[in-house]
Design a protein around this motif. Structure first.
Motif, mmCIF file in Angstrom:
data_model
loop_
_atom_site.group_PDB
_atom_site.id
_atom_site.type_symbol
_atom_site.label_atom_id
_atom_site.label_comp_id
_atom_site.label_asym_id
_atom_site.label_seq_id
_atom_site.Cartn_x
_atom_site.Cartn_y
_atom_site.Cartn_z
ATOM 1 N N LEU A 108 -26.011 10.055 -17.805
ATOM 2 C CA LEU A 108 -26.253 8.743 -17.266
ATOM 3 C C LEU A 108 -27.368 7.839 -17.971
ATOM 4 N N ASN A 109 -28.259 8.423 -18.242
ATOM 5 C CA ASN A 109 -29.463 7.579 -19.115
ATOM 6 C C ASN A 109 -28.875 7.389 -20.550
ATOM 7 N N LYS B 144 -26.302 4.453 -20.297
ATOM 8 C CA LYS B 144 -27.174 3.165 -19.972
ATOM 9 C C LYS B 144 -27.678 2.481 -21.111
ATOM 10 N N LYS B 145 -27.984 3.307 -22.242
ATOM 11 C CA LYS B 145 -28.803 2.663 -23.437
ATOM 12 C C LYS B 145 -27.566 1.764 -24.353
#
Length: 179
Positions: free
Chosen positions: A174-175, A178-179
């Motif tokens: 997920l992280n 997001k980038k």
């Protein structure tokens, strides 16, 4: 004087005496009980710290926390000394210091395995053996079931953490997205 310094001195003296009498393992169990009782029963501190309560009742109460009649004579005598010296307000710190010093002396490391579902005893044994081979010490192993990690496991010992949980892997994905 500092509470930490005093409690470590008392704990060190108790460990030396227990080692000389070959009772250090029994006293270790008893000091773990004292520490556990202080955490699980918050009223214990208030009761032991109460100046209106007689030393005899405090002695009886603290002896009860370590097993009553089955307690080692050394631990009973130690509690009596702590009360005589008016150090009963430090008993929890002394017990925790003893546990720490004992673990250092015996090269005992605490480990914790967190899984989403209960694991088989063989799996727990393999994890314990892996930690013991890496640390060259004995491991006090604790297991915990936490369904929130979804799957996989989290292994903690000493200052090391291996997080192989599905939840952390999903969070990493997920992280990245997001980038």
């Amino acid at each position: 004087m500092d509470i930490g310094v005093i409690s470590v001195r008392y704990a060190r003296a108790l460990l030396k005496s227990a080692t000389d009498q070959k009772l250090e393992d029994s006293v270790y169990q008893e000091m773990q009980l004292v520490a556990k009782c202080y955490i699980e029963v918050p009223q214990l501190r208030q009761t032991i710290d109460n100046p209106m309560l007689s030393k005899d009742k405090k002695q009886m109460l603290l002896e009860t926390t370590i097993g009553g009649e089955q307690a080692t004579p050394l631990s009973k005598a130690f509690i009596q000394l702590v009360l005589k010296e008016n150090r009963e307000n430090m008993m929890q710190f002394i017990a925790n210091s003893y546990v720490t010093l004992y673990r250092q002396q015996k090269n005992i490391i605490r480990g914790k395995l967190i899984t989403a579902v209960a694991v088989a005893p063989e799996t727990e044994l393999r994890m314990r053996q892996m930690v013991e081979s890496r640390t060259k010490g004995t491991v006090e192993f604790e297991t915990e079931v936490n369904p929130d990690i979804i799957g996989g496991f989290i292994l903690d010992y000493d200052t090391y953490r291996m997080d192989a949980s599905v939840k952390s892997q999903l969070n990493a994905i997920l992280n990245t997205l997001k980038k």
